[in-house]
Design an enzyme around this catalytic site. Structure first.
Site, PDB file in Angstrom:
ATOM      1  N   ILE A  94      25.176  48.595  39.762  1.00  0.00           N
ATOM      2  CA  ILE A  94      25.755  47.672  40.753  1.00  0.00           C
ATOM      3  C   ILE A  94      25.046  47.843  42.102  1.00  0.00           C
ATOM      4  O   ILE A  94      24.621  46.862  42.725  1.00  0.00           O
ATOM      5  CB  ILE A  94      27.281  47.891  40.880  1.00  0.00           C
ATOM      6  CG1 ILE A  94      27.970  47.571  39.550  1.00  0.00           C
ATOM      7  CG2 ILE A  94      27.851  47.025  42.005  1.00  0.00           C
ATOM      8  CD1 ILE A  94      29.465  47.873  39.508  1.00  0.00           C
ATOM      9  N   THR A 126      33.297  48.189  47.708  1.00  0.00           N
ATOM     10  CA  THR A 126      33.778  47.463  46.524  1.00  0.00           C
ATOM     11  C   THR A 126      33.868  48.425  45.339  1.00  0.00           C
ATOM     12  O   THR A 126      33.959  47.986  44.194  1.00  0.00           O
ATOM     13  CB  THR A 126      32.814  46.304  46.153  1.00  0.00           C
ATOM     14  OG1 THR A 126      31.485  46.830  46.043  1.00  0.00           O
ATOM     15  CG2 THR A 126      32.849  45.186  47.165  1.00  0.00           C
ATOM     16  N   ALA A 127      33.815  49.747  45.625  1.00  0.00           N
ATOM     17  CA  ALA A 127      33.778  50.733  44.535  1.00  0.00           C
ATOM     18  C   ALA A 127      35.183  51.210  44.193  1.00  0.00           C
ATOM     19  O   ALA A 127      35.816  50.701  43.265  1.00  0.00           O
ATOM     20  CB  ALA A 127      32.870  51.893  44.919  1.00  0.00           C
ATOM     21  N   ARG A 128      35.694  52.146  44.974  1.00  0.00           N
ATOM     22  CA  ARG A 128      37.048  52.657  44.795  1.00  0.00           C
ATOM     23  C   ARG A 128      37.570  53.131  46.136  1.00  0.00           C
ATOM     24  O   ARG A 128      36.825  53.736  46.934  1.00  0.00           O
ATOM     25  CB  ARG A 128      37.064  53.859  43.845  1.00  0.00           C
ATOM     26  CG  ARG A 128      37.049  53.519  42.377  1.00  0.00           C
ATOM     27  CD  ARG A 128      38.340  52.812  41.941  1.00  0.00           C
ATOM     28  NE  ARG A 128      38.334  52.530  40.517  1.00  0.00           N
ATOM     29  CZ  ARG A 128      37.806  51.443  39.962  1.00  0.00           C
ATOM     30  NH1 ARG A 128      37.243  50.518  40.724  1.00  0.00           N
ATOM     31  NH2 ARG A 128      37.863  51.250  38.658  1.00  0.00           N
ATOM     32  N   ASP A 167      37.386  45.964  49.631  1.00  0.00           N
ATOM     33  CA  ASP A 167      37.986  45.286  48.478  1.00  0.00           C
ATOM     34  C   ASP A 167      38.866  46.225  47.668  1.00  0.00           C
ATOM     35  O   ASP A 167      39.618  45.782  46.811  1.00  0.00           O
ATOM     36  CB  ASP A 167      36.860  44.732  47.581  1.00  0.00           C
ATOM     37  CG  ASP A 167      37.392  43.941  46.401  1.00  0.00           C
ATOM     38  OD1 ASP A 167      38.241  43.049  46.625  1.00  0.00           O
ATOM     39  OD2 ASP A 167      36.972  44.209  45.254  1.00  0.00           O
ATOM     40  N   GLU A 176      46.844  50.458  45.622  1.00  0.00           N
ATOM     41  CA  GLU A 176      46.739  49.010  45.406  1.00  0.00           C
ATOM     42  C   GLU A 176      48.007  48.524  44.729  1.00  0.00           C
ATOM     43  O   GLU A 176      48.391  49.117  43.713  1.00  0.00           O
ATOM     44  CB  GLU A 176      45.506  48.688  44.552  1.00  0.00           C
ATOM     45  CG  GLU A 176      44.216  49.056  45.290  1.00  0.00           C
ATOM     46  CD  GLU A 176      42.947  48.804  44.480  1.00  0.00           C
ATOM     47  OE1 GLU A 176      43.044  48.318  43.333  1.00  0.00           O
ATOM     48  OE2 GLU A 176      41.861  49.093  44.998  1.00  0.00           O
ATOM     49  N   HIS A 189      40.975  43.677  45.625  1.00  0.00           N
ATOM     50  CA  HIS A 189      40.235  44.191  44.456  1.00  0.00           C
ATOM     51  C   HIS A 189      39.774  43.038  43.556  1.00  0.00           C
ATOM     52  O   HIS A 189      40.182  42.924  42.395  1.00  0.00           O
ATOM     53  CB  HIS A 189      41.084  45.194  43.671  1.00  0.00           C
ATOM     54  CG  HIS A 189      40.264  46.078  42.777  1.00  0.00           C
ATOM     55  ND1 HIS A 189      40.599  47.378  42.509  1.00  0.00           N
ATOM     56  CD2 HIS A 189      39.117  45.854  42.093  1.00  0.00           C
ATOM     57  CE1 HIS A 189      39.699  47.906  41.692  1.00  0.00           C
ATOM     58  NE2 HIS A 189      38.777  46.986  41.428  1.00  0.00           N
ATOM     59  N   ILE A 190      38.901  42.214  44.149  1.00  0.00           N
ATOM     60  CA  ILE A 190      38.420  41.030  43.406  1.00  0.00           C
ATOM     61  C   ILE A 190      36.954  41.145  43.012  1.00  0.00           C
ATOM     62  O   ILE A 190      36.349  40.163  42.579  1.00  0.00           O
ATOM     63  CB  ILE A 190      38.595  39.735  44.232  1.00  0.00           C
ATOM     64  CG1 ILE A 190      37.973  39.910  45.629  1.00  0.00           C
ATOM     65  CG2 ILE A 190      40.054  39.329  44.313  1.00  0.00           C
ATOM     66  CD1 ILE A 190      37.552  38.625  46.282  1.00  0.00           C
ATOM     67  N   GLY A 191      36.377  42.347  43.164  1.00  0.00           N
ATOM     68  CA  GLY A 191      34.937  42.498  42.906  1.00  0.00           C
ATOM     69  C   GLY A 191      34.477  41.880  41.590  1.00  0.00           C
ATOM     70  O   GLY A 191      33.503  41.138  41.544  1.00  0.00           O
TER      71      GLY A 191
HETATM   72  C1  8YV Z   1      38.703  46.194  37.182  1.00  0.00           C
HETATM   73  C2  8YV Z   1      37.014  47.559  38.365  1.00  0.00           C
HETATM   74  O1  8YV Z   1      38.385  46.761  35.939  1.00  0.00           O
HETATM   75  O2  8YV Z   1      35.479  47.683  36.615  1.00  0.00           O
HETATM   76  C3  8YV Z   1      36.111  48.283  37.454  1.00  0.00           C
HETATM   77  O3  8YV Z   1      36.026  49.505  37.585  1.00  0.00           O
HETATM   78  O4  8YV Z   1      37.410  48.088  39.346  1.00  0.00           O
HETATM   79  C4  8YV Z   1      37.481  46.163  38.068  1.00  0.00           C
HETATM   80  O5  8YV Z   1      36.507  45.416  37.534  1.00  0.00           O
HETATM   81  C5  8YV Z   1      39.355  44.883  36.950  1.00  0.00           C
HETATM   82  O6  8YV Z   1      39.662  44.299  38.162  1.00  0.00           O
HETATM   83  C6  8YV Z   1      40.615  45.068  36.147  1.00  0.00           C
HETATM   84  O7  8YV Z   1      41.276  43.870  35.977  1.00  0.00           O
END
Ligand code: 8YV
Length: 316
Positions: A150, A228-230, A254, A259, A281-283
């Site tokens: 990514i 956009t990670a965690r 994000d 959450e 969390h829409i990545g």
């Molecule tokens: C979630 C994510 O899996 O892949 C990841 O690690 O954070 C996201 O893609 C997704 O939003 C779950 O519905």
């Protein structure tokens, strides 16, 4: 028909795929762990497709040995691999199918924060016709924290699409160094010169609060942070303080420690800062990535049923 329970948010993201999955009966179930475990028992399902919620107890007692816990997504910090292993449960994820979507989200957040797009969109239809002055991305330096698939995709889009200078940071050099003008394993060297810092590392014990007060202090004054990670890899209170003190200019976030977002116990609420753009969390939430995640999760379960665990995207 193989019965598979799918947590409701994930089912909703790719309902058409789950409804017509050949050979599977996919049943939407609550994501909350006790209710999820109960539905697994009631439906007799041996396999579960789950999202990002952290599962630590009843789920592992509900799935029988040989069953599958399949992440709809790539990050697996919410899965207790040791608990699953102890019970003979196979765990897997869906790497590679969401890279474009998450990378586009990171770049979108970068553009949106740089040009105040969220605030401008709220201004425009009302009385306030106030053109806000932002900053250009072309020619600026972006440091990518974590140069996996990514991060690498963000680097290529930023370099080739936006004309940015991209610096990579990571513990080890990525195989493909092409998009990076420089690579360093030293945070200060990599991020100290960046106008934008975009985070792409997993939430492991070693990465917890990686973007710490100290590292925020090493960033260039006026930099913009994108995550956009965690949420676990960013110290949210430290980000709040760095923005209010003017150490960094803003953030596009994000993902969050909790959450839906809730401020940390300190009460420092990122939602009160106009320099912070927050998304839920829409990545990976694009039609394309959601379809691919659903198909990949079902494919993993299919491999398990056929005794081909070697072909699964096993984690653990
Ligand atoms: C979630 C994510 O899996 O892949 C990841 O690690 O954070 C996201 O893609 C997704 O939003 C779950 O519905």
């Amino acid at each position: 028909m193989t019965v598979v329970v799918v947590t409701e948010p994930e089912f909703a993201k790719a309902a058409a795929v789950f409804r017509k999955a050949e050979g599977f009966e996919c049943i939407p179930v609550p994501a909350e762990e006790a209710a999820l475990a109960q539905r697994i028992r009631e439906t007799g399902a041996r396999h579960a497709i789950i999202g990002v919620v952290k599962y630590s107890g009843p789920l592992y007692d509900a799935i029988p040995a040989g069953g599958v816990i399949a992440r709809f997504g790539v990050g697996h910090d919410g899965v207790d691999k040791a608990a699953a292993r102890a019970r003979g449960i196979l765990c897997c994820n869906t790497p590679g199918v969401l890279d474009a979507s998450v990378a586009e989200c990171a770049v979108g957040l970068m553009l949106a924060v740089a040009r105040n797009l969220a605030a401008c969109a709220l201004d425009a239809p009302g009385a306030a016709w106030a053109p806000r002055v932002g900053v250009e991305l072309a020619g600026k330096t972006l440091t990518v924290i974590g140069c996996g698939s990514i991060g690498g995709r963000v680097a290529r889009v930023a370099r080739h699409g936006l004309g940015m200078r991209v610096v990579g940071f990571g513990r080890s050099r990525p195989a493909d160094l092409e998009p990076y003008a420089e690579f360093s394993s030293d945070f200060a060297a990599a991020a100290g010169q960046a106008d934008f810092v975009s985070v792409h590392i997993p939430d492991t014990a070693a990465n917890r609060d990686f973007i710490s007060r100290e590292r925020l202090g090493l960033m260039k004054k006026g930099a913009i942070l994108i995550n956009t990670a965690r949420g676990g890899v960013v110290d949210e209170d430290a980000v709040f303080d760095a923005i209010t003190a003017g150490t960094i200019a803003g953030a596009g976030l994000d993902v969050f420690k909790q959450e839906p977002y809730r401020p940390q116990p300190s009460g420092k609420d990122l939602r009160t800062l106009p320099q912070v753009l927050m998304t839920p969390h829409i990545g990976s939430s694009t039609r394309e990535a959601c379809e691919r995640m659903a198909l990949a999760a079902l494919r993993n379960i299919g491999h398990a049923i056929a005794g081909r665990s070697g072909e699964m995207n096993l984690i653990g």
